[in-house]
Design a protein around this motif. Structure first.
Motif, PDB file in Angstrom:
ATOM      1  N   PHE A  45      18.365 -17.595  -9.856  1.00  0.00           N
ATOM      2  CA  PHE A  45      19.649 -17.601 -10.537  1.00  0.00           C
ATOM      3  C   PHE A  45      20.181 -19.020 -10.686  1.00  0.00           C
ATOM      4  CE2 PHE A  45      24.336 -17.597 -10.141  1.00  0.00           C
ATOM      5  CZ  PHE A  45      24.666 -16.931 -11.317  1.00  0.00           C
ATOM      6  N   ALA A  46      20.643 -19.347 -11.905  1.00  0.00           N
ATOM      7  CA  ALA A  46      21.311 -20.618 -12.200  1.00  0.00           C
ATOM      8  C   ALA A  46      20.439 -21.835 -11.897  1.00  0.00           C
ATOM      9  CB  ALA A  46      22.641 -20.712 -11.443  1.00  0.00           C
ATOM     10  N   THR A  47      19.137 -21.706 -12.156  1.00  0.00           N
ATOM     11  CA  THR A  47      18.234 -22.842 -11.963  1.00  0.00           C
ATOM     12  C   THR A  47      18.043 -23.646 -13.241  1.00  0.00           C
ATOM     13  OG1 THR A  47      16.281 -21.512 -12.481  1.00  0.00           O
ATOM     14  CG2 THR A  47      16.968 -21.609 -10.162  1.00  0.00           C
ATOM     15  N   GLY A  48      18.603 -23.163 -14.349  1.00  0.00           N
ATOM     16  CA  GLY A  48      18.472 -23.857 -15.617  1.00  0.00           C
ATOM     17  C   GLY A  48      17.316 -23.381 -16.477  1.00  0.00           C
ATOM     18  N   ILE A  49      16.481 -22.525 -15.938  1.00  0.00           N
ATOM     19  CA  ILE A  49      15.314 -22.042 -16.673  1.00  0.00           C
ATOM     20  C   ILE A  49      14.977 -20.631 -16.214  1.00  0.00           C
ATOM     21  CG2 ILE A  49      13.701 -23.058 -15.021  1.00  0.00           C
ATOM     22  CD1 ILE A  49      11.829 -23.646 -17.399  1.00  0.00           C
ATOM     23  N   ILE A  50      14.548 -19.778 -17.141  1.00  0.00           N
ATOM     24  CA  ILE A  50      14.111 -18.423 -16.810  1.00  0.00           C
ATOM     25  C   ILE A  50      12.757 -18.184 -17.465  1.00  0.00           C
ATOM     26  CG2 ILE A  50      14.581 -15.946 -17.100  1.00  0.00           C
ATOM     27  CD1 ILE A  50      17.538 -16.537 -17.049  1.00  0.00           C
ATOM     28  N   GLY A  53       7.921 -14.261 -18.793  1.00  0.00           N
ATOM     29  CA  GLY A  53       6.562 -13.737 -18.729  1.00  0.00           C
ATOM     30  C   GLY A  53       5.626 -14.545 -19.616  1.00  0.00           C
ATOM     31  N   GLY A  54       5.536 -15.834 -19.338  1.00  0.00           N
ATOM     32  CA  GLY A  54       4.721 -16.730 -20.156  1.00  0.00           C
ATOM     33  C   GLY A  54       5.535 -17.543 -21.136  1.00  0.00           C
ATOM     34  N   LEU A  55       6.778 -17.171 -21.347  1.00  0.00           N
ATOM     35  CA  LEU A  55       7.706 -17.920 -22.194  1.00  0.00           C
ATOM     36  C   LEU A  55       8.903 -18.343 -21.337  1.00  0.00           C
ATOM     37  CD1 LEU A  55       8.875 -18.924 -24.918  1.00  0.00           C
ATOM     38  CD2 LEU A  55       9.830 -16.622 -25.227  1.00  0.00           C
ATOM     39  N   GLN A  56       9.104 -19.650 -21.238  1.00  0.00           N
ATOM     40  CA  GLN A  56      10.252 -20.159 -20.493  1.00  0.00           C
ATOM     41  C   GLN A  56      11.398 -20.437 -21.467  1.00  0.00           C
ATOM     42  OE1 GLN A  56       7.043 -21.799 -19.846  1.00  0.00           O
ATOM     43  NE2 GLN A  56       6.846 -20.101 -18.385  1.00  0.00           N
ATOM     44  N   ILE A  57      12.610 -20.134 -21.035  1.00  0.00           N
ATOM     45  CA  ILE A  57      13.778 -20.405 -21.872  1.00  0.00           C
ATOM     46  C   ILE A  57      14.769 -21.297 -21.133  1.00  0.00           C
ATOM     47  CG2 ILE A  57      13.636 -18.319 -23.291  1.00  0.00           C
ATOM     48  CD1 ILE A  57      15.799 -17.078 -21.442  1.00  0.00           C
ATOM     49  N   ARG A  58      15.426 -22.132 -21.914  1.00  0.00           N
ATOM     50  CA  ARG A  58      16.530 -22.952 -21.413  1.00  0.00           C
ATOM     51  C   ARG A  58      17.660 -22.856 -22.430  1.00  0.00           C
ATOM     52  NH1 ARG A  58      14.402 -28.307 -18.324  1.00  0.00           N
ATOM     53  NH2 ARG A  58      16.595 -28.199 -17.732  1.00  0.00           N
ATOM     54  N   GLN A  59      18.859 -23.277 -22.008  1.00  0.00           N
ATOM     55  CA  GLN A  59      20.010 -23.319 -22.899  1.00  0.00           C
ATOM     56  C   GLN A  59      20.263 -24.752 -23.351  1.00  0.00           C
ATOM     57  OE1 GLN A  59      22.702 -19.674 -21.003  1.00  0.00           O
ATOM     58  NE2 GLN A  59      23.238 -21.797 -20.581  1.00  0.00           N
ATOM     59  N   LEU A 110      19.179 -20.714 -27.166  1.00  0.00           N
ATOM     60  CA  LEU A 110      17.986 -20.803 -26.343  1.00  0.00           C
ATOM     61  C   LEU A 110      16.922 -21.637 -27.042  1.00  0.00           C
ATOM     62  CD1 LEU A 110      17.550 -17.172 -24.943  1.00  0.00           C
ATOM     63  CD2 LEU A 110      18.776 -19.122 -23.940  1.00  0.00           C
ATOM     64  N   VAL A 111      16.219 -22.421 -26.261  1.00  0.00           N
ATOM     65  CA  VAL A 111      15.017 -23.114 -26.709  1.00  0.00           C
ATOM     66  C   VAL A 111      13.881 -22.630 -25.832  1.00  0.00           C
ATOM     67  CG1 VAL A 111      16.248 -25.122 -27.603  1.00  0.00           C
ATOM     68  CG2 VAL A 111      15.516 -25.097 -25.204  1.00  0.00           C
ATOM     69  N   GLY A 112      12.665 -22.680 -26.361  1.00  0.00           N
ATOM     70  CA  GLY A 112      11.537 -22.086 -25.652  1.00  0.00           C
ATOM     71  C   GLY A 112      10.420 -23.064 -25.368  1.00  0.00           C
ATOM     72  N   GLY A 113       9.678 -22.765 -24.321  1.00  0.00           N
ATOM     73  CA  GLY A 113       8.488 -23.526 -23.974  1.00  0.00           C
ATOM     74  C   GLY A 113       7.470 -22.607 -23.327  1.00  0.00           C
ATOM     75  N   GLY A 114       6.189 -22.971 -23.425  1.00  0.00           N
ATOM     76  CA  GLY A 114       5.222 -22.110 -22.768  1.00  0.00           C
ATOM     77  C   GLY A 114       3.926 -21.870 -23.496  1.00  0.00           C
ATOM     78  N   ASN A 405      22.650 -16.056 -16.545  1.00  0.00           N
ATOM     79  CA  ASN A 405      21.841 -16.297 -15.352  1.00  0.00           C
ATOM     80  C   ASN A 405      21.071 -17.609 -15.414  1.00  0.00           C
ATOM     81  OD1 ASN A 405      22.733 -13.910 -14.271  1.00  0.00           O
ATOM     82  ND2 ASN A 405      20.878 -12.750 -14.747  1.00  0.00           N
ATOM     83  N   VAL A 406      21.138 -18.298 -16.562  1.00  0.00           N
ATOM     84  CA  VAL A 406      20.501 -19.619 -16.647  1.00  0.00           C
ATOM     85  C   VAL A 406      21.267 -20.634 -15.816  1.00  0.00           C
ATOM     86  CG1 VAL A 406      19.847 -21.512 -18.191  1.00  0.00           C
ATOM     87  CG2 VAL A 406      19.494 -19.141 -18.915  1.00  0.00           C
ATOM     88  N   ASP A 407      22.619 -20.605 -15.949  1.00  0.00           N
ATOM     89  CA  ASP A 407      23.424 -21.611 -15.248  1.00  0.00           C
ATOM     90  C   ASP A 407      24.629 -21.046 -14.502  1.00  0.00           C
ATOM     91  OD1 ASP A 407      24.986 -20.912 -17.389  1.00  0.00           O
ATOM     92  OD2 ASP A 407      25.055 -22.915 -18.293  1.00  0.00           O
ATOM     93  N   GLY A 408      24.878 -19.733 -14.601  1.00  0.00           N
ATOM     94  CA  GLY A 408      26.022 -19.140 -13.918  1.00  0.00           C
ATOM     95  C   GLY A 408      27.335 -19.324 -14.647  1.00  0.00           C
ATOM     96  N   GLU A 409      27.306 -19.665 -15.928  1.00  0.00           N
ATOM     97  CA  GLU A 409      28.547 -19.897 -16.671  1.00  0.00           C
ATOM     98  C   GLU A 409      29.049 -18.606 -17.313  1.00  0.00           C
ATOM     99  OE1 GLU A 409      30.227 -22.503 -20.461  1.00  0.00           O
ATOM    100  OE2 GLU A 409      28.553 -23.274 -19.271  1.00  0.00           O
ATOM    101  N   LEU A 410      30.372 -18.396 -17.227  1.00  0.00           N
ATOM    102  CA  LEU A 410      31.011 -17.269 -17.897  1.00  0.00           C
ATOM    103  C   LEU A 410      30.956 -17.489 -19.401  1.00  0.00           C
ATOM    104  CD1 LEU A 410      32.853 -14.717 -17.919  1.00  0.00           C
ATOM    105  CD2 LEU A 410      34.811 -16.284 -17.755  1.00  0.00           C
TER     106      LEU A 410
END
Length: 557
Positions: A45-50, A53-59, A110-114, A405-410
């Motif tokens: 939770f709130a690690t900046g990345i989720i 399942g083979g695709l990572q997302i960030r905000q 969202l931006v993606g990597g993977g 759940n990426v960063d815990g922001e409302l």
């Protein structure tokens, strides 16, 4: 002569100031009033990345403006289109972003990597251009739909200010097994040519829904979209398949743990203001039971039984079959006292559930009111009491916080209003004591609103009044709360009605109101009041939190 010149210059200066263009709301970026805390330790939770399942997302929440329409849309202020910038190394744009100009810039995409989960498009199709439109616009816009390679899908579009096709490496398409279907949600902008832009959301939502919104826009031409989809949490799908119980949480590491949930409540717990004239306040469920609430059964209606303080003798499970209901104490003095509730004992009952494949957390704050008071109507220029219409025993109301759940922001807050409600972005909320949002409970009906004032439930200038205001009484939901889940506490599993069906003639009450109305207003009032849902009219007691569709699903709006 010199004094005349000075006078003319002064006058011109005043005219210029009057004509000076007022900044658009979108020109002011929104940030929460206080910085986010350091969340307690956990897994994902709130690690900046989720990892989906083979695709990572960030905000990404920094943007480059590409084009804007300065008219049309909400409040006739137009809309703006952006592309994300400062994208982290190894991540790629999935689509452009758009929002109305009538609110602060307050979004992330969202931006993606993977690796093999992403591929560039093979081409683009121009789906719309503002070229030739006779509107107030900044330059010209071109919206391009990526052509995905076989086995991949587009989750967003590219907006440019040039008629030249974008570079193929501008955006990435997503492997098909990591995507899900979407539907349009809120209108952003459109014009008379049949072109419109909407926000989008996954079609399948709720606790078990796996779709993940990218926050890119959805373009439609004459009501048809262009096949854009959203993401899907394949990791959550695999976790659900392997799960051995029916617990609330999707078993993925992005969901907050118990310490993090406590921190979220401390950070974001809302304050709920009651109307200055409110007579019927919330209480704890335990106080309601201990002060004489009775359980009735259809088979032995004349022999109600007191309810245990924990609700342990309430029937468990099943559905709302009409065989049981709860009512106020039989003694009239006790009934009137219990109706008023007891704010000093009131708890917020908090239900925590995953949303959008576990990439968001919904924190639902339920309040229990022993009694819902009578309604009032506004009929054109008249304000009229409705007798017993609207009264019912047992009133469950709620607001919901949607947290990334990426960063815990409302990100958003939901305000339940009888049978439906409304979502409000964080930028449209009122805050107190840092990042704690405010809600206003309507007089007698207790529907929740994000600002004080009058809202009519009905048609045009005829309807039920929902008046809210900032009275001296309020409830800070983080001071006294209890987290509720499957079977805990025991009354959660009671899925029947928390009040009896109405004991008065609805038609008679309507006729009594119509007696004081001018002839032309009678039919308008009758039509408006009969079109309202039972939740407004109070024809029967409501079910508890677990009896609502939103316990497992998304909120109704």
């Amino acid at each position: 002569m010199k004094s005349g010149i000075i006078y003319m210059c002064s006058k011109m200066s005043r005219i210029f100031k009057k004509k000076k263009k007022k900044p658009l709301p979108i020109e002011t970026p929104f940030v929460l009033p206080s910085a986010l805390p350091s969340w307690p330790a956990g897994e994902g939770f709130a690690t900046g990345i989720i990892d989906l399942g083979g695709l990572q997302i960030r905000q990404v929440s920094t943007f480059t403006k590409i084009w804007a329409a300065n008219e049309g849309g909400l409040d006739n202020l137009g809309a703006a289109f952006f592309e994300p910038n400062a994208i982290p190394d190894g991540f790629f744009m999935l689509g452009s972003y758009s929002q109305p100009n009538n609110k602060p810039l307050s979004a992330s995409v969202l931006v993606g990597g993977g690796g093999a989960s992403l591929k560039p498009p093979t081409d683009y199709t121009l789906v719309w251009s503002s070229e030739g439109l006779k509107i107030n616009q900044d330059g010209v816009a071109y919206i391009w739909l990526p052509t995905p390679p076989d086995g991949y899908k587009a989750v967003g579009s590219v907006v440019t200010s040039s008629p030249a096709k974008p570079a193929l490496d501008k955006i990435r398409c997503v492997r098909a097994d990591l995507t899900d279907s979407v539907e349009r949600e809120d209108w952003i902008w459109g014009n008379s040519s049949g072109f419109s832009v909407y926000t989008s959301r996954p079609k399948n939502r709720g606790r078990e829904g796996l779709g993940v919104p990218t926050n890119t826009f959805l373009a439609l031409k004459n009501g048809s979209d262009f096949g854009v989809v959203c993401l899907k949490n394949a990791a959550a799908a695999a976790a659900n398949a392997a799960k051995e119980d029916d617990s609330d949480q999707i078993k993925i590491t992005a969901m907050p743990n118990s310490d993090q949930i406590k921190a979220l409540i401390e950070t974001y717990s809302p304050r709920i203001y009651f109307h200055p004239d409110e007579q019927y306040l919330p209480s704890s469920v335990t106080w309601f039971f201990q002060n004489g609430a009775l359980l009735y059964t259809k088979e032995e209606e004349s022999k109600p039984v007191p309810i245990d303080a924990t609700g342990s003798n309430l029937p468990q499970g099943g559905g709302n079959d009409g065989l049981y209901w709860i009512d106020l104490p039989a003694d009239n003095t006790a009934r009137e006292r219990v109706k008023k509730g007891d704010l000093s004992t009131a708890n917020a009952y908090i239900h925590v559930k995953p949303m959008f494949g576990g990439t968001f957390t919904d924190v639902v704050f339920w309040l229990f009111y022993p009694f819902n008071g009578a309604a009032k109507a506004k009929v054109e220029f008249l304000n009229i009491g409705l007798g017993k219409i609207g009264e019912h025993v047992g009133d469950w109301e709620h607001v919901t916080l949607r947290i990334s759940n990426v960063d815990g922001e409302l990100k958003r807050m939901y305000f339940a209003q009888h049978s439906k409600g409304e979502w409000v972005d964080a930028s449209g909320l009122e805050f107190v004591d840092g990042n704690r949002p405010v809600a206003y409970a309507s007089l007698h009906g207790h529907a929740a609103y994000h600002k004080a004032g009058l809202v009519l439930s009905g048609n045009g200038s005829v309807g039920i009044r929902n008046d809210s205001g900032k009275g001296k009484m309020f409830m800070d939901c983080g001071e006294r709360y209890e987290v509720i889940s499957e079977g805990e506490p025991g009354w959660v599993e009671y899925r029947r009605e928390w009040g009896p069906k109405i004991s008065y003639s609805f038609d008679e009450e309507v006729r009594n109101v119509e007696k004081v109305l001018p002839g032309k207003l009678k039919s308008a009032f009758d039509k408006a009041v009969r079109s309202l849902p039972n939740e407004v009219l109070g024809e029967e007691g409501p079910t508890g939190p677990k009896g609502k569709d939103s316990w497992l699903g998304d909120e109704s709006s």
